[in-house]
Design a protein around this motif. Structure first.
Motif, mmCIF file in Angstrom:
data_model
loop_
_atom_site.group_PDB
_atom_site.id
_atom_site.type_symbol
_atom_site.label_atom_id
_atom_site.label_comp_id
_atom_site.label_asym_id
_atom_site.label_seq_id
_atom_site.Cartn_x
_atom_site.Cartn_y
_atom_site.Cartn_z
ATOM 1 N N SER A 115 30.462 18.240 -23.057
ATOM 2 C CA SER A 115 31.287 17.226 -22.406
ATOM 3 C C SER A 115 32.029 16.411 -23.452
ATOM 4 O O SER A 115 31.573 16.249 -24.589
ATOM 5 N N VAL A 116 33.184 15.913 -23.026
ATOM 6 C CA VAL A 116 34.017 15.048 -23.859
ATOM 7 C C VAL A 116 34.294 13.776 -23.073
ATOM 8 O O VAL A 116 34.652 13.844 -21.893
ATOM 9 N N ILE A 117 34.133 12.641 -23.717
ATOM 10 C CA ILE A 117 34.444 11.362 -23.078
ATOM 11 C C ILE A 117 35.668 10.773 -23.759
ATOM 12 O O ILE A 117 35.683 10.564 -24.977
ATOM 13 N N VAL A 118 36.698 10.550 -22.946
ATOM 14 C CA VAL A 118 37.984 10.033 -23.417
ATOM 15 C C VAL A 118 38.070 8.543 -23.111
ATOM 16 O O VAL A 118 37.661 8.096 -22.039
ATOM 17 N N THR A 119 38.593 7.787 -24.050
ATOM 18 C CA THR A 119 38.946 6.390 -23.814
ATOM 19 C C THR A 119 40.452 6.277 -23.931
ATOM 20 O O THR A 119 41.025 6.640 -24.955
ATOM 21 N N ALA A 162 38.004 21.522 -26.757
ATOM 22 C CA ALA A 162 37.529 20.689 -25.652
ATOM 23 C C ALA A 162 38.193 19.317 -25.684
ATOM 24 O O ALA A 162 38.623 18.794 -24.648
ATOM 25 N N ARG A 163 38.275 18.726 -26.870
ATOM 26 C CA ARG A 163 38.955 17.428 -26.994
ATOM 27 C C ARG A 163 40.417 17.553 -26.570
ATOM 28 O O ARG A 163 40.948 16.688 -25.856
ATOM 29 N N GLU A 164 41.068 18.618 -27.031
ATOM 30 C CA GLU A 164 42.480 18.832 -26.700
ATOM 31 C C GLU A 164 42.673 18.929 -25.184
ATOM 32 O O GLU A 164 43.604 18.334 -24.622
ATOM 33 N N MET A 165 41.801 19.681 -24.505
ATOM 34 C CA MET A 165 41.917 19.851 -23.058
ATOM 35 C C MET A 165 41.644 18.538 -22.327
ATOM 36 O O MET A 165 42.334 18.195 -21.359
ATOM 37 N N ALA A 166 40.643 17.791 -22.789
ATOM 38 C CA ALA A 166 40.314 16.515 -22.147
ATOM 39 C C ALA A 166 41.466 15.520 -22.291
ATOM 40 O O ALA A 166 41.813 14.804 -21.343
ATOM 41 N N LEU A 167 42.067 15.486 -23.463
ATOM 42 C CA LEU A 167 43.200 14.587 -23.686
ATOM 43 C C LEU A 167 44.405 15.001 -22.850
ATOM 44 O O LEU A 167 45.130 14.139 -22.322
ATOM 45 N N LYS A 168 44.623 16.300 -22.721
ATOM 46 C CA LYS A 168 45.740 16.788 -21.906
ATOM 47 C C LYS A 168 45.551 16.379 -20.452
ATOM 48 O O LYS A 168 46.514 15.970 -19.770
ATOM 49 N N LEU A 169 44.326 16.471 -19.970
ATOM 50 C CA LEU A 169 44.051 16.080 -18.588
ATOM 51 C C LEU A 169 44.267 14.580 -18.392
ATOM 52 O O LEU A 169 44.884 14.155 -17.407
ATOM 53 N N VAL A 204 37.740 4.981 -19.024
ATOM 54 C CA VAL A 204 36.844 5.958 -19.652
ATOM 55 C C VAL A 204 36.739 7.152 -18.712
ATOM 56 O O VAL A 204 36.417 7.000 -17.526
ATOM 57 N N LEU A 205 37.013 8.334 -19.230
ATOM 58 C CA LEU A 205 37.019 9.556 -18.438
ATOM 59 C C LEU A 205 36.094 10.578 -19.078
ATOM 60 O O LEU A 205 36.244 10.910 -20.257
ATOM 61 N N ALA A 206 35.140 11.094 -18.305
ATOM 62 C CA ALA A 206 34.247 12.146 -18.786
ATOM 63 C C ALA A 206 34.718 13.493 -18.247
ATOM 64 O O ALA A 206 35.004 13.624 -17.056
ATOM 65 N N VAL A 207 34.785 14.474 -19.138
ATOM 66 C CA VAL A 207 35.200 15.821 -18.760
ATOM 67 C C VAL A 207 34.098 16.785 -19.177
ATOM 68 O O VAL A 207 33.776 16.899 -20.363
ATOM 69 N N GLU A 208 33.526 17.482 -18.187
ATOM 70 C CA GLU A 208 32.452 18.437 -18.448
ATOM 71 C C GLU A 208 33.017 19.854 -18.523
ATOM 72 O O GLU A 208 33.851 20.239 -17.698
ATOM 73 N N PHE A 209 32.516 20.637 -19.479
ATOM 74 C CA PHE A 209 33.023 21.988 -19.721
ATOM 75 C C PHE A 209 31.916 23.029 -19.646
ATOM 76 O O PHE A 209 30.772 22.770 -20.034
ATOM 77 N N PHE A 210 32.301 24.231 -19.199
ATOM 78 C CA PHE A 210 31.496 25.430 -19.380
ATOM 79 C C PHE A 210 31.997 26.134 -20.640
ATOM 80 O O PHE A 210 33.202 26.320 -20.806
ATOM 81 N N VAL A 211 31.076 26.531 -21.514
ATOM 82 C CA VAL A 211 31.417 27.404 -22.636
ATOM 83 C C VAL A 211 30.923 28.801 -22.268
ATOM 84 O O VAL A 211 29.718 29.025 -22.109
ATOM 85 N N LEU A 212 31.854 29.738 -22.086
ATOM 86 C CA LEU A 212 31.496 31.076 -21.662
ATOM 87 C C LEU A 212 31.053 31.930 -22.842
ATOM 88 O O LEU A 212 31.187 31.538 -24.007
ATOM 89 N N ILE A 234 36.917 23.832 -17.419
ATOM 90 C CA ILE A 234 36.483 22.502 -16.995
ATOM 91 C C ILE A 234 35.627 22.641 -15.736
ATOM 92 O O ILE A 234 36.045 23.241 -14.748
ATOM 93 N N ASN A 235 34.432 22.077 -15.781
ATOM 94 C CA ASN A 235 33.528 22.100 -14.638
ATOM 95 C C ASN A 235 33.884 20.985 -13.668
ATOM 96 O O ASN A 235 34.222 21.221 -12.516
ATOM 97 N N GLU A 236 33.811 19.744 -14.129
ATOM 98 C CA GLU A 236 34.177 18.616 -13.284
ATOM 99 C C GLU A 236 34.475 17.408 -14.152
ATOM 100 O O GLU A 236 34.228 17.411 -15.373
ATOM 101 N N ILE A 237 35.005 16.364 -13.507
ATOM 102 C CA ILE A 237 35.350 15.141 -14.222
ATOM 103 C C ILE A 237 34.662 13.952 -13.563
ATOM 104 O O ILE A 237 34.272 14.014 -12.399
ATOM 105 N N ALA A 238 34.530 12.879 -14.314
ATOM 106 C CA ALA A 238 33.995 11.628 -13.785
ATOM 107 C C ALA A 238 34.883 10.495 -14.281
ATOM 108 O O ALA A 238 35.040 10.330 -15.493
#
Length: 380
Positions: free
Chosen positions: A192-196, A235-242, A251-259, A266-270
């Motif tokens: 997961s990545v947490i964006v501010t 992951a950071r790049e994708m979270a920032l793009k979103l 504050v935005l949390a972005v959860e990821f699956f690593v295949l 991206i699994n889900e966001i909070a």
């Protein structure tokens, strides 16, 4: 036009008085702000620490007007606050994140469609919004997980299915309400990545967390995540793009699956601080809750520097028996930080607290965290 800073001694409002609201309140008061909590629970964990606790429903017009009259800004600790309440407040005062951003995270169908529309990958999914949708071809999404579109969290409202017939049966068991059928994938790990984000130019990310779950509930977060640098950077790049796509403030949390092939979905966001970011209270120069205060007050993000590798362990009500757990096993360790949420009743699966283990090496932190967790589980 630049939004004026909201400075200490101002009153800040928060919708929700659970543990996230409690930790927000502690951060805000440490910074010199006052806090009003709106929560219908008279024993809410945040309500007892706040300057003002409005013990009312989230759609109570009088309670919402009180926030407007007394607070400089309002935020939320959970995404399922009534959308109309958010819109009412947003029309009258500064609200972070926006009602539009929160609404995206309230509905899994809307969330997945938005993320995909932003050019970011999600697991293959099929929206089942009514009975007519059950006649769609489902083979490409099976075996899968049927997830309720709204109000599901910590593994609730999620059932594994293997056949189209099971989907139909489970959908009816779940109340014939809108759901998402999501294909099960082979995962290497979850991160997961947490964006501010305060503005386009005032944005930062916390170190990437590696997350382990039990029964759909976060069990342990490991920071820094034990993944290749390229995956963490992606992951950071994708979270920032979103966040940029959403014009997100907060504050935005972005959860990821690593295949297995190291690709990211991206699994889900909070739209709020997240359980996987609790480690920031002890292990980072600025916590996710201070960042929540900063963004709602139109201040730039603080420094997210990781002071030490850390493993965070959730404490669920399962370990409470006839008495309090053996806290001495944690408190006797100089590198362990215990956080309890002030909840009056311990229940199976209920988040009651967490602890952080800080060490010079992330694997050493994890090993000690697992050992301490097992000691608490085995203690009589």
């Amino acid at each position: 036009m630049t939004t004026p800073h909201i400075l200490p001694n101002a009153m800040l409002g928060i919708l929700g008085g659970g543990q996230l609201g409690r930790m927000f309140t502690m951060a805000a008061r440490a910074m010199g702000y006052r806090v009003t909590v709106l929560d219908p629970d008279p024993d809410s964990p945040a309500g007892g620490l706040a300057d003002v606790h409005i013990c009312s429903k989230y759609d109570d017009p009088g309670a919402l007007q009180m926030l407007v009259d007394t607070c400089a800004a309002v935020t939320t600790e959970f995404e399922n606050v009534p959308a109309e309440s958010m819109r009412f407040l947003q029309a009258r005062m500064r609200v972070t994140p926006s009602a539009e951003c929160v609404s995206i995270a309230q509905d899994r169908i809307k969330e997945k469609r938005y993320i995909s529309g932003a050019g970011l990958g999600v697991a293959p999914f099929l929206a089942i919004e009514n009975e007519a949708d059950l006649v769609q071809a489902m083979e490409a999404y099976l075996p899968g997980i049927l997830k309720s579109a709204r109000l599901g969290y910590d593994g609730k409202g999620q059932i594994r299915v293997k056949t189209a017939e099971e989907v139909r049966t489970v959908w009816q068991q779940m109340g014939s309400k809108p759901c998402v059928l999501e294909k099960m994938l082979n995962l290497k790990t979850e991160i997961s990545v947490i964006v501010t984000r305060t503005s386009t130019t005032e944005v930062s990310t916390f170190p990437v967390a590696e997350n382990q779950h039990e029964s759909g509930i976060l069990d342990i977060s490991i920071v820094p995540a034990r993944v290749p640098t390229a995956i963490a950077d992606k992951a950071r790049e994708m979270a920032l793009k979103l966040a940029e796509s959403m014009n997100y403030v907060g504050v935005l949390a972005v959860e990821f699956f690593v295949l297995d092939d190291n690709s990211l979905l991206i699994n889900e966001i909070a739209p709020r601080p997240h359980n996987s970011g609790h480690y920031t209270i002890d292990a980072c120069l600025t916590s996710q809750f201070e960042q929540q205060v900063r963004t709602m007050c139109a201040l730039p993000p603080g420094d997210n520097y990781l002071l030490k590798p850390v493993a965070m362990v959730n404490l669920l009500g399962d370990i409470w028996r006839d008495d309090e757990p053996a806290w001495d096993k944690l408190l006797s360790q100089p590198n362990v930080k215990l956080h309890l949420y002030g909840k009056t009743e311990a229940r199976i699966g209920r988040k009651m607290g967490h602890f952080d283990v800080l060490a010079d090496d992330v694997n050493a932190a994890l090993a000690q965290a697992i050992e301490l967790k097992q000691m608490l589980q085995q203690a009589e």
